[in-house]
Design a protein around this motif. Sequence first.
Motif, short mmCIF file in Angstrom:
data_model
loop_
_atom_site.label_atom_id
_atom_site.label_comp_id
_atom_site.label_asym_id
_atom_site.label_seq_id
_atom_site.Cartn_x
_atom_site.Cartn_y
_atom_site.Cartn_z
N ASP A 157 2.08 18.56 15.12
CA ASP A 157 1.63 19.95 15.28
C ASP A 157 0.92 20.13 16.63
N ASN A 158 1.02 19.08 17.51
CA ASN A 158 0.43 19.07 18.86
C ASN A 158 -1.10 19.14 18.84
N VAL A 159 -1.69 18.69 17.73
CA VAL A 159 -3.14 18.75 17.55
C VAL A 159 -3.71 17.33 17.53
N VAL A 160 -4.88 17.17 18.18
CA VAL A 160 -5.65 15.91 18.10
C VAL A 160 -6.89 16.20 17.25
N HIS B 201 -3.91 18.11 9.36
CA HIS B 201 -2.71 18.33 10.17
C HIS B 201 -1.66 19.10 9.37
N SER B 202 -0.82 19.88 10.07
CA SER B 202 0.21 20.66 9.39
C SER B 202 1.60 20.04 9.55
N LYS B 203 1.70 19.01 10.40
CA LYS B 203 2.98 18.31 10.55
C LYS B 203 2.71 16.81 10.54
N ARG B 204 3.78 16.01 10.62
CA ARG B 204 3.64 14.56 10.43
C ARG B 204 2.68 13.92 11.44
N VAL B 205 1.92 12.97 10.95
CA VAL B 205 0.89 12.29 11.76
C VAL B 205 1.48 10.99 12.29
N GLY B 206 1.63 10.90 13.63
CA GLY B 206 2.32 9.75 14.21
C GLY B 206 1.47 8.83 15.05
N ILE B 207 0.21 9.23 15.35
CA ILE B 207 -0.65 8.40 16.22
C ILE B 207 -2.04 8.29 15.61
N LEU B 208 -2.53 7.05 15.50
CA LEU B 208 -3.89 6.80 15.02
C LEU B 208 -4.60 5.86 15.99
N SER B 209 -5.89 6.09 16.20
CA SER B 209 -6.66 5.17 17.04
C SER B 209 -8.14 5.24 16.66
N VAL C 20 0.89 -1.16 0.00
CA VAL C 20 0.00 0.00 0.00
C VAL C 20 0.93 1.21 0.00
N CYS C 21 0.93 1.96 -1.09
CA CYS C 21 2.01 2.96 -1.26
C CYS C 21 1.51 4.29 -1.79
N GLY C 22 0.49 4.84 -1.18
CA GLY C 22 -0.07 6.11 -1.67
C GLY C 22 0.49 7.35 -0.99
N HIS C 23 1.21 7.17 0.13
CA HIS C 23 1.75 8.35 0.84
C HIS C 23 3.01 8.87 0.15
N THR C 24 3.24 10.18 0.25
CA THR C 24 4.45 10.77 -0.34
C THR C 24 5.59 10.87 0.67
N GLY C 25 5.31 10.56 1.93
CA GLY C 25 6.35 10.54 2.96
C GLY C 25 6.26 9.24 3.73
N PRO C 26 7.28 8.90 4.55
CA PRO C 26 7.26 7.65 5.31
C PRO C 26 5.99 7.48 6.15
N ILE D 231 -8.16 -0.26 6.84
CA ILE D 231 -6.99 0.11 7.63
C ILE D 231 -6.68 1.59 7.41
N ALA D 232 -6.27 2.26 8.49
CA ALA D 232 -5.89 3.68 8.41
C ALA D 232 -4.38 3.78 8.51
N SER D 233 -3.81 4.80 7.83
CA SER D 233 -2.37 5.04 7.93
C SER D 233 -2.10 6.53 8.11
N GLY D 234 -1.12 6.84 8.96
CA GLY D 234 -0.71 8.23 9.18
C GLY D 234 0.73 8.38 8.73
N SER D 235 1.07 9.54 8.17
CA SER D 235 2.37 9.65 7.52
C SER D 235 3.07 10.98 7.80
#
Length: 458
Positions: A153-156, A130-138, A77-83, A97-101
């Motif tokens: 970006d310290n945002v939920v 989000h304006s910065k990388r997304v590292g947590i999903l739930s 699954v390779c649609g993101h432009t960043g890791p 499935i959800a992915s954050g990048s």
Amino acid sequence: MSRQVVRSSKFRHVFGQAAKADHCYDDIRISQMTWDSNFCSVNPKFVAMIVEASGGGAFMVLPLNKTGRIDMSYPTVCGHTGPVLDIEFCPHNDNIIASGSEDCSVMIWEIPDSGLISPLTEPVVKLEGHSKRVGILSWHPTAHNVLMSAACDNVVILWNVARGQAAVRIDDLHSDLIYSACWNRDGSKILTSCKDKMLRVLDPRKGTVLAEKEKPHEGSRPVRAVWVSDRMILTTGFSRMSERQVALWDLEDFGSPLTLQELDTSSGVLLPFFDPDTGVVYLCGKGDSSIRYFEVTEEAPYVHYLSMYSSKESQKGMGYMTKRGLEVNKCEIARFYKLHERKCEPIVMTVPRKSDLFQEDLYPDTIGPEPSAEADDWFGGKDAPPLLISLKDGFVTTTKAKEFKVHKSLLKTTVASAGSTHVDGGAGDVSALRRELSAMKASLEELRNRVSSLENKH
């Protein structure tokens, strides 16, 4: 001479065992990113792992039974432009499935029943906010199509996935990087730990703080927190001397911990996995080669050390199987999917028992795949306890109708997010899509004509 009394517990002799070589997933290049998420998500159908990818980010989704050596050319699954930094399967539909990048987006994907036969590049829904990388999903445990994301970006943000939009944005509470964010059992509260040394219990719909604790652990390294019950919270962190700790807190008396134990001086962040059915918490350190497990009880000393599973190789990530994916006839109470550098190895936790009969005390009714509320109802204020199922005859996957319904509501999203209004399901969706397609074709034709007339002029 006093004899020490050993506490009786049916989980005292739980032991971990790695799967045989032919039940592992080999030759997978696990991501080298230095991010403290699990890097792996599993359910009764699939195992997903974040993998190395050139130019962008990718993760691999394999049917559970596709063990052995995985071909280098296996589709991803390779649609993101960043890791990709975090992935999580939807609890109400095993194909979603959800992915954050690092590319600041969240994407929702649908995996075919038999797995991928070609690379998947188009998500069903792309969530941007989000304006910065997304590292947590739930995902929300009981409400259908509600997803929480937390970013650098310290945002939920709480997303209504069925509408493809951000429904709640909590952007003024966390003054620094969010280390962990999770729901309580019925999804009526959120628990976050943050680099600003605060532990916060939030009302998810209002975005307000219900309770908070400063410095649950004295050290400056990351703190992780999980719900143990509606009243109790378990945290892992570091002391001022960089020793790893585990602590238990009572929300009604947040002043000092019910118990705080020092474990060792390793540097890896401890990822806690709590099983509400058995009261056992498993601590898996990133970079460790062991899994410690403890039983959490209502009476002092509250957190009782049970044992430790050890192996030679360290773990780069860890997936935790939902209860309905376990083999109940083998007294399996937990299963982990341990990521090495080049493979994924299942580890089974078992209670040793001689009887082949169903062990009711090990398997109380557990959370099933059916949601107990729809997204709109939940955002409107409805809380609903999880719908429980019995595992007595093993878990049977849900009917196609349910999955089709989810698929349709997600399809609905693409229409809804393309326009500003929400389109209801049914034939309206199809005709709206057809109208949109013909309009796009007409404008494309118009563009072609303009280009050719310009070319003729020159």
